[in-house]
Design a protein around this motif. Structure first.
Motif, short mmCIF file in Angstrom:
data_model
loop_
_atom_site.label_atom_id
_atom_site.label_comp_id
_atom_site.label_asym_id
_atom_site.label_seq_id
_atom_site.Cartn_x
_atom_site.Cartn_y
_atom_site.Cartn_z
N TYR A 126 0.84 -1.20 0.00
CA TYR A 126 0.00 0.00 0.00
C TYR A 126 0.88 1.24 0.00
N CYS A 127 0.46 2.24 -0.81
CA CYS A 127 1.18 3.51 -0.79
C CYS A 127 0.67 4.31 0.41
N ASP A 128 1.58 4.70 1.28
CA ASP A 128 1.18 5.45 2.47
C ASP A 128 0.60 6.81 2.10
N LYS A 136 -2.59 5.81 -1.01
CA LYS A 136 -3.40 4.62 -0.70
C LYS A 136 -3.52 3.63 -1.87
N GLU A 137 -2.75 3.84 -2.92
CA GLU A 137 -2.77 2.89 -4.04
C GLU A 137 -2.32 1.50 -3.57
N MET A 138 -2.94 0.45 -4.10
CA MET A 138 -2.52 -0.91 -3.76
C MET A 138 -1.78 -1.52 -4.94
N LYS A 169 1.62 5.24 -9.00
CA LYS A 169 0.63 6.30 -9.21
C LYS A 169 1.20 7.67 -8.85
N CYS A 170 1.76 7.77 -7.59
CA CYS A 170 2.23 9.09 -7.18
C CYS A 170 3.74 9.16 -7.02
N GLY A 171 4.44 8.04 -7.18
CA GLY A 171 5.89 8.06 -7.13
C GLY A 171 6.46 8.03 -5.71
#
Ligand code: ZN
Length: 543
Positions: free
Chosen positions: A52-54, A57-59, A71-73
């Motif tokens: 999970y991206c902290d 929140k992308e998985m 998604k956000c790098g």
């Protein structure tokens, strides 16, 4: 889609169940697949490879932990803490133990796919089904050809064992008390082909322990008597009837054991080996061998037969009782069975295995490396079998007579056998010495033709169409014996009277439990039988 090949495997024969009825459970599960909740909240297991991206929140699901969020790098990624369901990892077991994912690993190449999976029916749709699914998915093969389903072990009352009920049996405790071979032997002997549940209590393991003790003690005796044995094969031209008989019986046991094992009849295999070793080898052959060992002309060959049958029987027993058989096998003198076939076997093992093979250096050979015995037409001998069986039956009949008439163990008896035909007469002549020795008969007289009148003061019994007569005069105190038996008759009559009056009372029949009524009836039948045989006995004692 995952279940397509596992279902087809049943048709193509790549997979099969024994007993066959379990196929249905497997098929039901495969044909009605449902969603599988793969996550578990446990501290142990394969952690699910999801991140999970902290920040956004992308998985991300990936085999390797990614460096950045696609998604956000962001590089602040946290792995899911849930683990995969147990069957996920145990489903990989057949090939993950063989070096998979390295499909070129020597273990994988040699041992995969495996042959038989042994398990209980309660995990057919958990473990068995997942292994097959994963086997096809990752290796394109069924991980095993046969699934052998055994019954569940229950307590002596047939209840499922559970910790909360306190009716579990701890195998380690059983091993401490009875030995691990006793545990294995007892459980194997209780297995039924139909996969019925097995009821066990602690005491049942005494069966295996007693057998292990018997093997140990009998082997110790045989080994003691193998002193000075040469390395030659059995001289087949110098066999006694008893030698021929035991070789035949051994050979029959080999045939049956192989048949049973091929058809997954493990309980029958254990019981058969028990019977053969205890009854045929120990009770009869070893006893007869004692007399043959005392004679210079039969000594060496008897030693060879004793050793041959013991060594081969240990091999037959080895899969069920690995420890005791190996221990004794190592003590058997003579190199003839410990040839260098083992070295060749060693070379056939895959490279990775050879670190373990330090145990199997050619100097330290093992029963594990010997061939499993096969049926040998050269040992088949139905003539010897029938002759010695006649001797054994006669000895048993004479022993029964000795017991029935209270003939002292130390006393020798006279015995006459009247045969109807010359063939039977000849058989008795041939086995005469066995009967004389083992029934303590001073001189066995074998006659042709059954006498019209049975001699008085004699015990008699029929052996097939032959009549055995043992004169009793001078052997026992006839008057005292008549008194003793008459008294027995009176006691039995008294008991029967009591039981009869009980059965004729309507009150008893109404209030007593069914089992008690049944037992009473059975006891009366028993008394009637005993009374009849005592009456016959008294008739033969009369002057
Ligand atoms: Zn992100």
């Amino acid at each position: 889609e995952l279940s397509e090949r596992p279902i087809k495997a049943l048709e193509t024969g790549e997979l099969g169940f024994i007993p066959e009825r379990w196929t249905k459970i497997y098929l039901d599960w495969m044909e009605n697949v449902r969603d599988w909740c793969i996550s578990r909240q446990l501290w142990w297991g394969h952690q699910i490879p999801a991140y999970y991206c902290d920040d956004c929140k992308e998985m991300i699901v990936a085999t390797e932990k990614p460096d950045k969020c696609p998604k956000c790098g962001s590089s602040n990624l946290t792995q899911e803490t849930d683990v995969l369901d147990t069957w996920f990892s145990s489903g990989l077991w057949p090939f993950s133990t063989m070096g998979w994912p390295d499909l070129e690993s020597p273990d994988f190449k040699k041992f995969y796919p495996t042959s038989v999976l042994v398990t209980g029916f309660d995990i057919i749709f958990f473990w068995v089904a997942r292994m097959v699914v994963m086997g096809y998915e990752f290796t394109d093969k069924s991980p095993f050809k046969t699934v052998y389903i055994h019954g569940l072990i229950r307590d002596e009352k047939g209840q499922k064992m559970s910790k909360s009920k306190g009716n579990t049996i701890d195998p380690v405790e059983i091993i401490d008390r009875y030995g691990s071979d006793a545990l294995r032997f007892t459980l194997t002997s209780l297995v039924t082909y139909g996969g019925q549940d097995i009821k066990v209590s602690d005491e049942r393991f005494e069966y295996g322990r007693n057998f292990a003790n018997k093997i140990w003690n009998a082997s110790k005796f045989v080994l003691m008597n193998l002193e000075g044995v040469d390395d030659s094969e059995i001289d087949m031209s110098a066999l006694t009837i008893a030698d021929r008989w035991i070789l035949h019986k051994y050979n029959e046991a080999v045939l049956e054991v192989n048949k049973n094992l091929e058809s997954y009849r493990f309980g029958e295999t254990a019981q058969l080996l028990y019977e053969f070793f205890w009854n045929s080898y120990c009770d009869w052959y070893v006893e007869i061998a004692k007399t043959q060992l005392n004679k210079p002309d039969t000594k060496s060959n008897t030693q060879r037969v004793l050793r041959y049958v013991l060594e081969r029987t240990l091999r037959l027993l080895h899969p069920v009782m690995p420890h005791i058989t190996e221990e004794i096998w190592q003590l058997i003198p003579g190199k003839i069975y410990k040839n260098n076939a083992q070295e060749n076997e060693l070379q056939k093992l895959p490279a990775k295995q050879s670190s373990a093979s330090a145990f199997f250096t050619p100097a330290l050979q093992s029963i594990m490396l010997t061939d499993f015995p096969k049926h040998d037409m050269g040992l088949k001998d139905e003539i010897a079998e029938s002759k010695l069986n006649t001797a054994i039956e006669t000895i048993k009949s004479l022993r029964n007579i000795r017991q029935a008439f209270n003939i002292p163990v130390s006393a020798t008896i006279q015995a006459k056998i009247y045969s109807e035909d010359a063939t039977a007469q000849e058989t008795f002549e041939v086995v005469r010495s066995y009967i004389e020795i083992f029934a303590r008969v001073e001189r066995l007289s074998v006659k042709l033709g059954i006498p019209a009148e049975i001699p008085s003061q004699s015990a008699t019994t029929m052996m097939g169409t032959s009549l055995i007569v043992v004169p009793l005069a001078g052997l026992i105190d006839l008057d005292k014996e008549i008194q003793r038996q008459t008294k027995k008759l009176e006691t039995l009559a008294q008991e029967k009277k009591g039981l009869d009056s009980r059965l004729s009372s309507p009150k008893f029949l109404e209030s007593a439990p069914k089992e008690v009524v049944e037992l009473t009836k059975e006891r009366i039948k028993e008394i009637e039988q005993q009374t009849q045989s005592i009456q016959e006995l008294l008739k033969s004692l009369a002057k």
